[in-house]
Design a protein around this motif. Structure first.
Motif, PDB file in Angstrom:
ATOM      1  N   VAL A   1     -67.042  -6.331  -4.193  1.00  0.00           N
ATOM      2  CA  VAL A   1     -67.827  -5.836  -3.062  1.00  0.00           C
ATOM      3  C   VAL A   1     -68.930  -4.889  -3.517  1.00  0.00           C
ATOM      4  CG1 VAL A   1     -67.724  -4.601  -0.863  1.00  0.00           C
ATOM      5  CG2 VAL A   1     -65.821  -6.065  -1.564  1.00  0.00           C
ATOM      6  N   VAL A   2     -68.598  -3.953  -4.369  1.00  0.00           N
ATOM      7  CA  VAL A   2     -69.578  -2.963  -4.823  1.00  0.00           C
ATOM      8  C   VAL A   2     -69.283  -2.601  -6.266  1.00  0.00           C
ATOM      9  CG1 VAL A   2     -68.186  -1.007  -3.992  1.00  0.00           C
ATOM     10  CG2 VAL A   2     -70.665  -0.736  -4.289  1.00  0.00           C
ATOM     11  N   ARG A   3     -70.325  -2.394  -7.034  1.00  0.00           N
ATOM     12  CA  ARG A   3     -70.139  -2.097  -8.450  1.00  0.00           C
ATOM     13  C   ARG A   3     -70.340  -0.609  -8.713  1.00  0.00           C
ATOM     14  NH1 ARG A   3     -73.442  -1.684 -12.979  1.00  0.00           N
ATOM     15  NH2 ARG A   3     -72.482  -2.322 -14.928  1.00  0.00           N
ATOM     16  N   PRO A   4     -69.312   0.074  -9.236  1.00  0.00           N
ATOM     17  CA  PRO A   4     -69.474   1.480  -9.600  1.00  0.00           C
ATOM     18  C   PRO A   4     -70.231   1.598 -10.915  1.00  0.00           C
ATOM     19  CG  PRO A   4     -67.291   0.739 -10.207  1.00  0.00           C
ATOM     20  CD  PRO A   4     -67.960  -0.423  -9.511  1.00  0.00           C
ATOM     21  N   GLN A   5     -70.501   2.833 -11.311  1.00  0.00           N
ATOM     22  CA  GLN A   5     -71.142   3.050 -12.601  1.00  0.00           C
ATOM     23  C   GLN A   5     -70.126   3.288 -13.710  1.00  0.00           C
ATOM     24  OE1 GLN A   5     -74.714   5.570 -10.653  1.00  0.00           O
ATOM     25  NE2 GLN A   5     -74.768   5.527 -12.863  1.00  0.00           N
ATOM     26  N   LEU A   6     -68.860   3.464 -13.331  1.00  0.00           N
ATOM     27  CA  LEU A   6     -67.823   3.731 -14.329  1.00  0.00           C
ATOM     28  C   LEU A   6     -66.468   3.395 -13.735  1.00  0.00           C
ATOM     29  CD1 LEU A   6     -66.701   5.106 -16.960  1.00  0.00           C
ATOM     30  CD2 LEU A   6     -66.785   7.273 -15.698  1.00  0.00           C
ATOM     31  N   VAL A   7     -65.576   2.852 -14.573  1.00  0.00           N
ATOM     32  CA  VAL A   7     -64.178   2.643 -14.190  1.00  0.00           C
ATOM     33  C   VAL A   7     -63.307   3.520 -15.071  1.00  0.00           C
ATOM     34  CG1 VAL A   7     -62.266   1.007 -14.041  1.00  0.00           C
ATOM     35  CG2 VAL A   7     -64.571   0.288 -13.403  1.00  0.00           C
ATOM     36  N   LEU A   8     -62.449   4.301 -14.433  1.00  0.00           N
ATOM     37  CA  LEU A   8     -61.508   5.180 -15.132  1.00  0.00           C
ATOM     38  C   LEU A   8     -60.107   4.698 -14.769  1.00  0.00           C
ATOM     39  CD1 LEU A   8     -61.296   7.845 -16.820  1.00  0.00           C
ATOM     40  CD2 LEU A   8     -61.168   9.062 -14.651  1.00  0.00           C
ATOM     41  N   SER A   9     -59.366   4.178 -15.759  1.00  0.00           N
ATOM     42  CA  SER A   9     -58.097   3.528 -15.446  1.00  0.00           C
ATOM     43  C   SER A   9     -56.979   3.978 -16.366  1.00  0.00           C
ATOM     44  CB  SER A   9     -58.246   2.009 -15.543  1.00  0.00           C
ATOM     45  OG  SER A   9     -57.009   1.355 -15.359  1.00  0.00           O
ATOM     46  N   ASP A  10     -55.779   4.082 -15.786  1.00  0.00           N
ATOM     47  CA  ASP A  10     -54.578   4.288 -16.591  1.00  0.00           C
ATOM     48  C   ASP A  10     -54.256   2.987 -17.324  1.00  0.00           C
ATOM     49  OD1 ASP A  10     -52.363   5.458 -17.660  1.00  0.00           O
ATOM     50  OD2 ASP A  10     -51.127   5.247 -15.868  1.00  0.00           O
ATOM     51  N   VAL A  11     -53.638   3.096 -18.488  1.00  0.00           N
ATOM     52  CA  VAL A  11     -53.236   1.903 -19.221  1.00  0.00           C
ATOM     53  C   VAL A  11     -51.996   1.288 -18.592  1.00  0.00           C
ATOM     54  CG1 VAL A  11     -52.363   1.032 -21.419  1.00  0.00           C
ATOM     55  CG2 VAL A  11     -54.288   2.623 -21.388  1.00  0.00           C
TER      56      VAL A  11
ATOM     57  N   LEU B   1     -49.941   0.238 -15.754  1.00  0.00           N
ATOM     58  CA  LEU B   1     -50.059  -0.067 -14.333  1.00  0.00           C
ATOM     59  C   LEU B   1     -49.068  -1.182 -13.992  1.00  0.00           C
ATOM     60  CD1 LEU B   1     -53.961  -0.240 -13.972  1.00  0.00           C
ATOM     61  CD2 LEU B   1     -52.480   1.566 -13.067  1.00  0.00           C
ATOM     62  N   PRO B   2     -48.578  -1.222 -12.770  1.00  0.00           N
ATOM     63  CA  PRO B   2     -47.711  -2.334 -12.372  1.00  0.00           C
ATOM     64  C   PRO B   2     -48.518  -3.624 -12.273  1.00  0.00           C
ATOM     65  CG  PRO B   2     -48.241  -0.978 -10.478  1.00  0.00           C
ATOM     66  CD  PRO B   2     -48.793  -0.260 -11.674  1.00  0.00           C
ATOM     67  N   GLY B   3     -47.863  -4.751 -12.599  1.00  0.00           N
ATOM     68  CA  GLY B   3     -48.591  -6.015 -12.566  1.00  0.00           C
ATOM     69  C   GLY B   3     -49.574  -6.071 -13.714  1.00  0.00           C
ATOM     70  N   MET B   4     -50.846  -6.295 -13.417  1.00  0.00           N
ATOM     71  CA  MET B   4     -51.885  -6.284 -14.446  1.00  0.00           C
ATOM     72  C   MET B   4     -52.074  -4.869 -14.968  1.00  0.00           C
ATOM     73  SD  MET B   4     -55.955  -7.255 -14.047  1.00  0.00           S
ATOM     74  CE  MET B   4     -55.705  -9.003 -13.797  1.00  0.00           C
ATOM     75  N   ASP B   5     -51.975  -4.668 -16.295  1.00  0.00           N
ATOM     76  CA  ASP B   5     -52.118  -3.317 -16.832  1.00  0.00           C
ATOM     77  C   ASP B   5     -53.584  -2.990 -17.093  1.00  0.00           C
ATOM     78  OD1 ASP B   5     -52.854  -4.555 -19.208  1.00  0.00           O
ATOM     79  OD2 ASP B   5     -50.954  -4.169 -20.228  1.00  0.00           O
ATOM     80  N   GLY B   6     -53.835  -1.772 -17.564  1.00  0.00           N
ATOM     81  CA  GLY B   6     -55.197  -1.312 -17.763  1.00  0.00           C
ATOM     82  C   GLY B   6     -55.966  -2.108 -18.801  1.00  0.00           C
ATOM     83  N   LEU B   7     -55.276  -2.601 -19.851  1.00  0.00           N
ATOM     84  CA  LEU B   7     -55.946  -3.391 -20.874  1.00  0.00           C
ATOM     85  C   LEU B   7     -56.370  -4.753 -20.321  1.00  0.00           C
ATOM     86  CD1 LEU B   7     -53.600  -2.530 -23.875  1.00  0.00           C
ATOM     87  CD2 LEU B   7     -55.899  -1.662 -23.459  1.00  0.00           C
ATOM     88  N   ALA B   8     -55.495  -5.354 -19.519  1.00  0.00           N
ATOM     89  CA  ALA B   8     -55.859  -6.625 -18.880  1.00  0.00           C
ATOM     90  C   ALA B   8     -56.999  -6.421 -17.883  1.00  0.00           C
ATOM     91  CB  ALA B   8     -54.644  -7.229 -18.182  1.00  0.00           C
ATOM     92  N   LEU B   9     -56.984  -5.291 -17.194  1.00  0.00           N
ATOM     93  CA  LEU B   9     -58.084  -4.966 -16.281  1.00  0.00           C
ATOM     94  C   LEU B   9     -59.389  -4.847 -17.044  1.00  0.00           C
ATOM     95  CD1 LEU B   9     -59.313  -4.067 -13.570  1.00  0.00           C
ATOM     96  CD2 LEU B   9     -58.503  -1.742 -14.074  1.00  0.00           C
ATOM     97  N   PHE B  10     -59.339  -4.188 -18.194  1.00  0.00           N
ATOM     98  CA  PHE B  10     -60.541  -4.056 -19.025  1.00  0.00           C
ATOM     99  C   PHE B  10     -61.072  -5.429 -19.438  1.00  0.00           C
ATOM    100  CE2 PHE B  10     -61.861  -4.222 -23.526  1.00  0.00           C
ATOM    101  CZ  PHE B  10     -63.142  -3.738 -23.367  1.00  0.00           C
ATOM    102  N   ASP B  11     -60.169  -6.330 -19.848  1.00  0.00           N
ATOM    103  CA  ASP B  11     -60.597  -7.671 -20.245  1.00  0.00           C
ATOM    104  C   ASP B  11     -61.269  -8.403 -19.074  1.00  0.00           C
ATOM    105  OD1 ASP B  11     -59.689  -7.380 -22.833  1.00  0.00           O
ATOM    106  OD2 ASP B  11     -57.707  -8.227 -22.411  1.00  0.00           O
ATOM    107  N   ALA B  12     -60.689  -8.247 -17.876  1.00  0.00           N
ATOM    108  CA  ALA B  12     -61.261  -8.896 -16.699  1.00  0.00           C
ATOM    109  C   ALA B  12     -62.638  -8.324 -16.369  1.00  0.00           C
ATOM    110  CB  ALA B  12     -60.322  -8.733 -15.503  1.00  0.00           C
ATOM    111  N   ILE B  13     -62.784  -7.014 -16.514  1.00  0.00           N
ATOM    112  CA  ILE B  13     -64.080  -6.378 -16.260  1.00  0.00           C
ATOM    113  C   ILE B  13     -65.108  -6.836 -17.279  1.00  0.00           C
ATOM    114  CG2 ILE B  13     -65.302  -4.170 -16.280  1.00  0.00           C
ATOM    115  CD1 ILE B  13     -62.812  -2.912 -15.026  1.00  0.00           C
TER     116      ILE B  13
END
Length: 464
Positions: A47-57, A59-71
């Motif tokens: 929906v909207v793109r931020p200028q930065l993503v700050l994430s814990d590694v 996480l339940p389900g998809m973890d922060g590293l998988a989120l990074f790969d998706a981003i």
């Protein structure tokens, strides 16, 4: 460098940590969106793109590293900072090598957090100028508020200061030349010329002369020296549109020019040095052309240093109403008409149409309705006509049933040559009931009956 009001997406499944991060970043002047899962984060990014993503590694389900790969796959220019516990530091270090901007270990120092955030935002802000600022002039012709276009423009802004060749992909009418012009305006070559040529629009026999120029007497009809487009673009940018349609013989000569940074006009003995940045575009599948031998591999890699892909208009529907209104304002001035906008149902049809011709087709549709409009609001009928959409009359149930009944009875009377007995039998109704139906709809059987050879008069009309 304090990037105030920068949008930041924070991801953590710990409510207390999420609240702490939101408070600290909010106190520093940033606009924080907080979510509890990677899946929610990816939904937000649609929906909207931020200028930065700050994430814990963790996480339940998809973890922060998988989120990074998706981003990385969807938004490669978006910086990511990971928060990690001591035990997952090796994973975070590995992610940094793969492209994560940085990582912080828990518990983290507030000043270290803000310092890392500011560094990441400084990188992101280079591609995302403050809306409405003078720094946005480079993209002023591109009207959009969609996240997918925002990503393309961010990448374009990042590559603009370099001299890297850019290949712009996209369907016909999606705005490839506008993006090329925007890259030129955002580059150090902005004060130089921007020259565009459509490689498929010029006959092969003339394209070499158009690109590289010719000298007087080089061929029949060459009555004077002619500067080619490479020389005209010297110090600026040359946009080669539909590069995939360039004839093979000219591909070889273009490759030589790109390698040597010199052009030799047709019929000339000496080469001329040129300083030109190459921007190119195509709607063709160049990889398929490579496999078929229709496009040179060495030229492909010369042109395809950076690839930008424009989405079709159907994938950025949130921009359709914005673009339609933008075009209407400009065209209303051109046609000297006091148009204010589109009727709601007309705008609804525009927003849901297929748009195979993309933004160019939308512009043409708006120009047509603007030329024909006679009211301040463009009505649905004009948009339907411009889109060649069949109009559908919406009737109430009773009216629709009555219309069907009458058309059905007319068809039976035509089929039976006005013979009521035959028509009633086909309708599976007795004659009395059938006459009542004819009377209801004001139909006269005799009008459908050809006069008999012995001169029988037609049946008298049914009273209405």
């Amino acid at each position: 460098m304090n990037q105030s009001k920068a949008p930041i997406l924070v991801v953590d499944d710990d409510p207390d940590m999420l609240r702490l991060l939101s408070l600290r970043l909010g106190a520093a002047g940033h606009a924080v969106t907080a979510v509890a899962s990677a899946e929610d984060a990816l939904t937000r990014l649609e929906v909207v793109r931020p200028q930065l993503v700050l994430s814990d590694v963790r996480l339940p389900g998809m973890d922060g590293l998988a989120l990074f790969d998706a981003i990385q796959a969807r938004h490669p220019g978006l910086p990511v900072i990971l928060l990690t516990a001591h035990g997952s530091i090796p994973d975070a270090v590995d992610a940094t090598l793969r492209g994560v901007f940085s990582y912080l270990t828990k518990p983290f120092d507030g000043k270290a957090l803000l310092a890392a955030v500011e560094k990441a935002l400084a990188l992101s802000a280079a591609a995302r100028p403050v809306p409405g600022s003078a720094n946005e002039a480079w993209r002023e012709d591109i009207v959009s508020r969609s996240a997918v276009m925002d990503e393309v423009l961010s990448e374009a802004r990042l590559v603009a200061p370099s001299d890297a060749s850019v290949l712009i992909r996209g369907e016909s009418g999606s705005g490839k030349e506008l993006l090329a012009q925007a890259i030129h305006r955002a580059s150090p070559r902005a004060h130089g010329p921007f020259v565009a040529v459509n490689c498929s629009a010029i006959p092969e026999a003339l394209l070499e002369s158009e690109l590289f120029g010719h000298v007087k007497g080089a061929f029949t009809g060459a009555v004077a020296h002619h500067r080619g487009l490479f020389q005209s673009a010297d110090g600026g940018s040359l946009f080669l549109d539909e590069i995939g349609d360039m004839p093979p013989a000219l591909q070889v000569k273009l490759l030589r020019v790109l390698q040597e940074r010199q052009v030799r006009p047709v019929g000339a003995q000496q080469a001329i040095a040129v300083d030109v940045r190459i921007l190119s575009a195509t709607h063709r599948d160049l990889e398929a052309a490579l496999a078929q031998g229709d496009f040179r591999e060495d030229l492909y890699y010369r042109l395809n240093v950076v690839t930008l892909t424009l989405p079709p208009l159907a994938e950025r529907r949130e921009d359709i109403a914005l673009l339609a209104q933008h075009f209407l304002q400009r065209l209303a001035a051109k046609y000297h008409k006091p148009l204010k906008g589109f009727a709601p149902d007309a705008l609804g049809l525009l927003s849901t149409a297929a748009w195979p011709g993309n933004v160019r087709q939308l512009h043409n549709v708006v120009e047509q309705v603007c030329a024909l409009a006679t009211t301040p609001l463009v009505p649905l009928a004009l948009v339907q006509r411009a889109l060649r959409v069949p109009t559908m009359e919406v009737l109430g149930f009773t009216e629709a049933r009555n219309r069907f009944e009458r058309n059905y009875l007319v068809g039976l009377l035509k089929l039976t040559d006005g013979q009521v007995a035959d028509a009633a039998r086909l309708a599976e109704r007795n004659r009395t009931e059938f006459y009542r139906l004819l009377q209801k709809h004001g139909l006269t059987p005799g009008l459908f009956r050809a006069e008999s050879p012995d001169g029988d008069a037609p049946e008298p009309p049914v009273a209405s």
